[in-house]
Design an enzyme around this catalytic site. Structure first.
Site, short mmCIF file in Angstrom:
data_model
loop_
_atom_site.label_atom_id
_atom_site.label_comp_id
_atom_site.label_asym_id
_atom_site.label_seq_id
_atom_site.Cartn_x
_atom_site.Cartn_y
_atom_site.Cartn_z
N LYS A 93 0.85 -1.18 0.00
CA LYS A 93 0.00 0.00 0.00
C LYS A 93 0.89 1.24 0.00
O LYS A 93 1.54 1.56 1.01
CB LYS A 93 -0.91 -0.02 1.23
CG LYS A 93 -1.95 -1.12 1.16
CD LYS A 93 -2.92 -0.87 0.02
CE LYS A 93 -3.49 -2.11 -0.57
NZ LYS A 93 -4.32 -1.88 -1.75
N LYS B 258 -13.02 -6.35 -8.86
CA LYS B 258 -13.64 -6.53 -7.54
C LYS B 258 -15.10 -6.90 -7.77
O LYS B 258 -15.85 -6.15 -8.41
CB LYS B 258 -13.50 -5.26 -6.71
CG LYS B 258 -12.06 -5.01 -6.26
CD LYS B 258 -11.95 -3.81 -5.35
CE LYS B 258 -10.63 -3.78 -4.60
NZ LYS B 258 -9.44 -3.63 -5.42
MG MG Z 1 -5.88 -2.05 -5.92
#
Ligand code: MG
Length: 368
Positions: A165, A265
């Protein structure tokens, strides 16, 4: 077969690691998930799950799910849950947008279709390519040396694919990427995911600063135009995630040569039915994929396992075993990562049994 009732429950997961942090100083320590139960007039029960990553990541929040299910569900009572395209059309006519609300209903109906036909969802999604898929481990945004320690910790647990991240300060992000790559082996895969957190000038500094490193760059900026500006000035492999909201954005990005890999997703696309359409198109176009969701627990992880396990191996990039991040097992027999692989369940439907005592009382009940 007809849908008799639809219920929505909410579960609050605590993270097994203390905190999950990403771009724009966003973080979670707990996360609210919604489990939807669909029951039929002949006694079958299907489950779906949606778990937005807090209220500020993408166009989804946990509080919206029960309200959305209450809005849609009356239009679905009496429909055949196995007629998935018809069911999705009815959901779209009942509520505009709000893909994440529709996703757990759609997944629950796939679970029912599988049970009714005696087949695992992976078979119904096109076929079982593999017994298990290697998931990636997301490494929360921390100091570079702490992230390198996390990489080693999860590598010892069997992970070989890591998603850092980033999307923070450019100099820090360069150090994060360098220090984490330094502790990996050549065959390990490293992705630096900015989650839209950089402006183009910051993204350019990072890609220039790691141009000699074996790393993928994921969704550096908010818009396709910004990402494309970065893409045109780097040779690093490129992943798009947040802006791939359906078939049209995918085709637009593809026509511009904007990426090598996309992140699909399930809830952002509106469920397995619509995600399958985008996945199959990616296979035709030669685009590799991360197959996952925004977050989740056992039901989400089972859905991902079937979705990823029915994807051609050459187009598979990564997936996520979200149930390894959270503290509550709502389906004790759900697939769990072992020896570096997330198993693809073989039993009919999603192939797991939800322990309803973990769900509490439903927030929404329609039908009966
Ligand atoms: Mg991503």
């Amino acid at each position: 077969m007809k849908i008799r009732s639809i219920d929505a429950f909410q579960v609050t997961y605590s993270l097994l690691d203390e905190k999950y942090s990403w771009s724009n100083d966003l973080f979670i320590t707990t996360v609210v998930s919604t489990v939807v139960r669909v029951r039929t007039d002949d006694g079958l029960t299907g489950y779906g799950e949606v778990c937005p990553l807090g209220p500020a990541y993408m166009d989804a929040f946990a509080g919206g799910v029960p309200s959305g299910v209450a809005e849609i569900a009356p239009a679905l009572i009496g429909l055949d849950p196995r007629q998935l395209n018809l069911l999705n059309e009815r959901m779209d006519l009942a509520l505009g947008g709000h893909n994440y609300v529709k996703s757990p209903i759609d997944i629950a109906c796939w679970d029912i279709l599988g049970q009714a036909s005696g087949q695992p969802v992976s078979t119904l999604l096109g076929g079982r390519y593999r017994d298990g898929v290697p998931p990636y481990r997301a490494i929360p945004q921390r100091k570079p040396e702490e992230m390198a320690e996390d990489v080693l910790k999860y590598r010892a647990k069997g992970y070989r694919r890591f998603q850092l991240k980033v999307g923070g300060n450019a100099n820090d992000d360069i150090a994060r990427i360098r220090q984490c790559r330094a502790v990996l082996e050549p065959d390990d895969i490293l992705v630096a995911d900015a989650n839209t957190g950089w402006l183009p000038h910051e993204a350019m500094r990072v890609v220039n600063g790691v141009r000699d490193i074996d790393v993928y760059i994921e969704q550096p900026c908010s818009t396709l135009q910004e990402c494309l500006a970065v893409r045109k000035n780097t040779t690093l492999p490129f992943v798009l995630d947040e802006i791939i909201k359906g078939t049209v954005p995918l085709v637009e990005a593809y026509n511009l040569g904007a990426m090598d890999v996309v992140n699909l997703k399930i809830s952002r696309l509106g469920g397995l039915t619509k995600a399958k359409g985008v996945r199959d198109l990616c296979q035709s176009l030669g685009i590799a994929m991360t197959l996952e969701d925004s977050w989740g627990g056992d039901v989400t992880t089972a859905a991902i396992a079937h979705f990823a396990g029915s994807t051609r191996a050459e187009h598979y990039f990564t997936a996520t075993d979200f149930n390894s991040y959270v503290d509550i097992e709502i389906a004790p027999d759900a697939p769990r990562m072992k020896d570096g692989l997330l198993p693809v369940p073989t039993r009919p439907g999603l192939g797991m049994t939800v322990d309803e005592s973990t769900l509490g009382k439903p927030l929404v009940s329609v039908g009966g």
